[in-house]
Structures are given as C-alpha cells and as structure tokens.
Scaffold this motif. Structure first.
Motif, PDB file in Angstrom:
ATOM      1  N   TRP A  16     141.711 -49.642 -29.597  1.00 23.77           N
ATOM      2  CA  TRP A  16     140.566 -49.964 -30.444  1.00 23.77           C
ATOM      3  C   TRP A  16     140.437 -48.863 -31.489  1.00 23.77           C
ATOM      4  CZ3 TRP A  16     141.091 -51.807 -25.638  1.00 23.77           C
ATOM      5  CH2 TRP A  16     140.714 -53.141 -25.407  1.00 23.77           C
ATOM      6  N   SER A  18     138.701 -47.914 -35.451  1.00 21.37           N
ATOM      7  CA  SER A  18     137.836 -48.328 -36.571  1.00 21.37           C
ATOM      8  C   SER A  18     138.541 -48.037 -37.880  1.00 21.37           C
ATOM      9  CB  SER A  18     136.503 -47.561 -36.528  1.00 21.37           C
ATOM     10  OG  SER A  18     135.792 -47.974 -35.373  1.00 21.37           O
ATOM     11  N   GLY A  19     138.712 -49.067 -38.687  1.00 23.04           N
ATOM     12  CA  GLY A  19     139.307 -48.885 -40.019  1.00 23.04           C
ATOM     13  C   GLY A  19     140.777 -48.549 -39.972  1.00 23.04           C
ATOM     14  N   LYS A  21     144.460 -48.083 -40.721  1.00 22.24           N
ATOM     15  CA  LYS A  21     145.194 -48.119 -41.983  1.00 22.24           C
ATOM     16  C   LYS A  21     146.620 -47.631 -41.747  1.00 22.24           C
ATOM     17  CE  LYS A  21     141.414 -47.259 -45.324  1.00 22.24           C
ATOM     18  NZ  LYS A  21     140.405 -47.049 -44.209  1.00 22.24           N
ATOM     19  N   ASN A  26     145.611 -42.506 -37.509  1.00 17.61           N
ATOM     20  CA  ASN A  26     144.588 -43.375 -36.899  1.00 17.61           C
ATOM     21  C   ASN A  26     144.324 -42.880 -35.489  1.00 17.61           C
ATOM     22  OD1 ASN A  26     144.336 -45.986 -38.785  1.00 17.61           O
ATOM     23  ND2 ASN A  26     146.473 -45.347 -38.769  1.00 17.61           N
ATOM     24  N   ARG A  29     139.708 -45.081 -30.330  1.00 19.26           N
ATOM     25  CA  ARG A  29     138.423 -44.817 -29.680  1.00 19.26           C
ATOM     26  C   ARG A  29     138.494 -45.204 -28.221  1.00 19.26           C
ATOM     27  NH1 ARG A  29     134.491 -47.510 -28.016  1.00 19.26           N
ATOM     28  NH2 ARG A  29     135.152 -49.536 -28.768  1.00 19.26           N
ATOM     29  N   ASP A  95     141.081 -53.713 -34.770  1.00 24.13           N
ATOM     30  CA  ASP A  95     140.340 -52.958 -35.769  1.00 24.13           C
ATOM     31  C   ASP A  95     138.877 -53.395 -35.739  1.00 24.13           C
ATOM     32  OD1 ASP A  95     140.845 -52.209 -39.308  1.00 24.13           O
ATOM     33  OD2 ASP A  95     139.155 -51.838 -37.948  1.00 24.13           O
ATOM     34  N   GLU A  96     138.017 -52.520 -35.219  1.00 18.74           N
ATOM     35  CA  GLU A  96     136.617 -52.893 -35.032  1.00 18.74           C
ATOM     36  C   GLU A  96     135.907 -53.124 -36.362  1.00 18.74           C
ATOM     37  OE1 GLU A  96     136.139 -49.408 -32.606  1.00 18.74           O
ATOM     38  OE2 GLU A  96     135.405 -50.652 -30.958  1.00 18.74           O
ATOM     39  N   GLU A  97     136.350 -52.380 -37.427  1.00 21.29           N
ATOM     40  CA  GLU A  97     135.679 -52.583 -38.725  1.00 21.29           C
ATOM     41  C   GLU A  97     136.008 -53.965 -39.276  1.00 21.29           C
ATOM     42  OE1 GLU A  97     135.343 -48.015 -40.389  1.00 21.29           O
ATOM     43  OE2 GLU A  97     136.446 -49.538 -41.524  1.00 21.29           O
ATOM     44  N   ALA A  98     137.264 -54.419 -38.999  1.00 12.65           N
ATOM     45  CA  ALA A  98     137.674 -55.732 -39.555  1.00 12.65           C
ATOM     46  C   ALA A  98     137.208 -56.851 -38.654  1.00 12.65           C
ATOM     47  CB  ALA A  98     139.192 -55.764 -39.688  1.00 12.65           C
ATOM     48  N   GLY A  99     136.447 -56.511 -37.606  1.00 15.18           N
ATOM     49  CA  GLY A  99     136.004 -57.544 -36.677  1.00 15.18           C
ATOM     50  C   GLY A  99     137.040 -57.735 -35.590  1.00 15.18           C
ATOM     51  N   THR A 100     136.620 -58.204 -34.435  1.00 15.51           N
ATOM     52  CA  THR A 100     137.523 -58.254 -33.288  1.00 15.51           C
ATOM     53  C   THR A 100     138.600 -59.323 -33.482  1.00 15.51           C
ATOM     54  OG1 THR A 100     135.951 -59.757 -32.306  1.00 15.51           O
ATOM     55  CG2 THR A 100     135.835 -57.450 -31.613  1.00 15.51           C
TER      56      THR A 100
END
Ligand code: TA6
Length: 311
Positions: A16, A18-19, A21, A26, A29, A95-100
C-alpha cells in the motif's frame, strides 16, 4: 476433494503506497504477503469456504519453503514438486491516492522447470486426480514448460475421472483447449482471439461461448469485471450481474470465482446456483484488501443480490 494446481507458485506481496510514482523512491505504508499464484489463491478461497482441498504445483528454493510454511500455518494440505531455482514474487502495488481500484502488478517469471520436473508432475496429477472430484489448473506456465503442458495434464486428470478447470491465458490456454477441460474462464480478448475479433462485442462473446460449448468445453465464463459475467453451460447462456460493492482489492477475484465454481461442482449445485455463488464469492473477495481472502458474512449478504438471467 478438490485439487488445485499452481505450476508457477508465488509469494504474493501487496504494497500500500500513497501517490505511487515510477522513477522515484516509494515507501510502503503497509505490506501483506500471501501464498500466491492463481492456483494457491483458489486453494485459499476453497479452504475459507470450508471445502476439502489439496494444493500442488512446482515450488523452489527459500521462497518455496516460505510458501509451504504459510500453507501449513493455514492448515491447507499440499503435495508440491520441488524444483531448482526460486519460486517467484508477485507484487501488487495499491495506490491509496488513486483509490483502491488502482492496482499495479509486477510478476516475476519464476523458476525454469526441466523435463524430469514435468514427468514428476504428471505422476502427481494422476495420483491426486484419482481421488478428486475437480482438478483446477490456474495461472501462467513457468519457463521451461512445454506450451502443451496444460493439455497433457488436463488429459491425465480427465483420464482419472476428475472434472478439470483451466484458468490460464495466451498460448497455454489455446493449446490447453485441445484436451477439452470442462471449465474455462477466458477474458474478453481471449474469447476474441478464439473467434478472430480483436475488440469483441457482447454478441461476439456470446457466439464465441456457444462455439466453445459446441466444441465440448462444458462451461465457459467471460468476466466483464464489475459488470459481472456472461456464461455458457452446454449451450445455454446466462448473464450474471453483481450488486455495486465497495472495492478494496480486485487482484485474485478471478481466482475466487474459479474456487467457488469448483466448490459448486463438489456440492452438485445446478449451474445457475453455481454461477450465483461464484459471483458472490468473487465480489466478496474484491471487498477484502488481502488477495485471495473473503469474509463468509459478505458472501451471505451478497448472495440474494446477485441477478442471473438466461439469455
Ligand atoms: O490472479 C491474481 C494473481 O494470482 C496474483 O495473485 C499473482 O500471483 C498473479 O495472478 C499470477 O498470475 P500468473 O498468470 O502469472 O500465474
């Protein structure tokens, strides 16, 4: 009993981030590691829905020992053929920012198997299939495997009287069809390749399913993702539609569907009930963030919400 075959077993690692790239550092978490490869996801689902299951396939090296250790902790029976080299890692980056729904998979190729490994696997399949109602073959072929290996193993399993499910893709699927497995789950592009259409319409998909049923593939299911699936069973076609769900992780849902269809066969459910049950289990799998996992209570809630129509 149901035997699951994973010729290219893996340690599945979900990250998992966030963001996420490419080209940068990276940091995860959260990490979850599970025994994986499609066939082991099938085995874990079967175990969770209380079906008798034995897992086999090829495993190698320290990764292979880790896989067996995790299966022992889960209480899943196994009978693998040990090979040279290391069983692979398969990464799933969420990617939690891009949604699950944003999931990036990185799949290693796994160990190279030899002719002697193949001979050992043929003997194991013959032995396990003789005491199995269903044998499922899932996932990619490892390096060194002949492209017709699934066709050979499907034939051996059928000779022992087992029902045989084949869930793979590309040339491994094309050549495996020659042995006429009783269940396949091609995706839209694979069904398109079978009927020579690059972008098949739903009508093309139905025609492809009918063609495969006529050629002796008893049950063919084409997943339409969140829109459900179109299935053909001995020439009768069905559309199965799940309710909207909160998606946590779609990786492994197809394997959950295969496991539930094998369970339906084991329980002698009629095809409509089997398709509804498998759709509920696959949807429940998408609702958990751990690959190849379900909550039984989710299945119970979903079952009455699954719609099936004969078309
Ligand atoms: O279907 C999901 C999954 O089983 C992942 O867990 C990962 O193991 C991958 O597929 C392996 O796919 P493959 O086709 O290489 O066996």
């Amino acid at each position: 009993m149901i035997t699951t075959v994973t010729l290219n077993a893996a340690i599945d690692k979900s990250y998992w981030i966030s963001g996420f790239k490419a080209g940068t550092v990276n940091r995860t978490r959260r990490i979850v590691a599970t025994p994986g490869g499609k066939g082991l996801n099938v085995a874990r689902i079967l175990h969770q829905i209380k079906q008798p299951v034995t897992a086999t396939g090829f495993i190698g090296g320290f990764n292979g020992q880790y896989i067996l250790h995790r299966l022992d902790l889960l209480g899943i029976k196994h009978d693998f053929v040990a090979v040279e080299g290391e069983s692979r890692l398969c990464l799933n980056i969420l990617d939690e920012e891009a949604g699950t729904r944003m999931s990036t998979e990185i799949l290693e190729q796994g160990p190279t198997i030899t002719e002697d490994d193949v001979l050992q696997m043929e003997a194991v399949i013959g032995r396990l299939a003789s005491c199995s109602r269903v044998v499922t073959f899932s996932g990619s072929l490892p390096d060194g495997a002949p492209l017709d290996l699934y066709a050979k193993l499907v034939h051996i399993a059928k000779q022992q009287g087992a029902d045989v499910f084949l869930d793979t893709s590309g040339q491994a699927l094309q050549q495996g069809l020659a042995a006429k497995p009783s269940f396949i789950k091609p995706n839209e592009h694979e069904i398109g390749a079978i009927i020579g259409k690059a972008e098949p319409t739903e009508s093309d998909i139905m025609n492809g399913i009918r063609l495969l049923n006529d050629e002796g593939i008893r049950t063919v299911v084409v997943s339409l993702g969140g829109k459900g699936s179109i299935a053909g069973h001995q020439g009768c076609l069905y559309r199965v539609i799940p309710p909207e769900i909160r998606v946590a992780n779609t990786v492994g849902c197809g394997d959950a569907f295969v496991g539930a269809m094998a369970a339906a066969e084991q329980m002698d459910l009629p095809i409509e009930q089997g398709l509804v049950y498998a759709t509920a289990v696959a949807s429940a799998s998408a609702m958990t963030d751990v690959t190849g996992s379900v909550r039984l209570e989710d299945i119970d809630v979903l079952l009455p919400q699954i719609r099936i129509d004969q078309i």
